[in-house]
Design a protein around this motif. Sequence first.
Motif: not given
Length: 164
Positions: A98-112
């Motif tokens: 959930l954290i990666r998904y939601e913050t990935g909307k703001i910054n794709k680097r969240s998925y790293l």
Amino acid sequence: MNFTFAVITCSDKASKGEREDLSAKVLIDILSSQGFINVFYKIVPDEKEMIKEAIVQAQKSGANLILTTGGTGFYKRDVTPEATLEIVEKQTPGISELIRYETGKINKRSYLSRAVSGIYKNSLIINLPGSPKAVKECLEAVLPILEHGLNILLENEKECGSES
């Protein structure tokens, strides 16, 4: 119900006093404003055994929620997820997803992020990144589900599937 929480900052620089620990301040401010009670705070270097020891100390201090900040990236010294996985008794991958998904909307680097989350005794542990901006975004992503999850963990509620 007032929940208790701990913040553990995993950072070589912050542990040496070379960097101010702004991420922990963000976490403490947000959670305190939500009625959570801070019972433990510690800065440790990026050393797996020291991180594990701090998590155990946080749990023993009565923290229902243990948040780590830092050490979730690709640097060789980033070992927070590995330390956490050696402690947890049950993983809670949906929280980190959930954290990666939601913050990935703001910054794709969240998925790293390699952050993990899980349960140790009666504490929920969530790894968060090291930057103050990212920590705020990650915490905001999970705040809506934290109360229900902690109530289930602490057996204040019986059904995990019911909507609140």
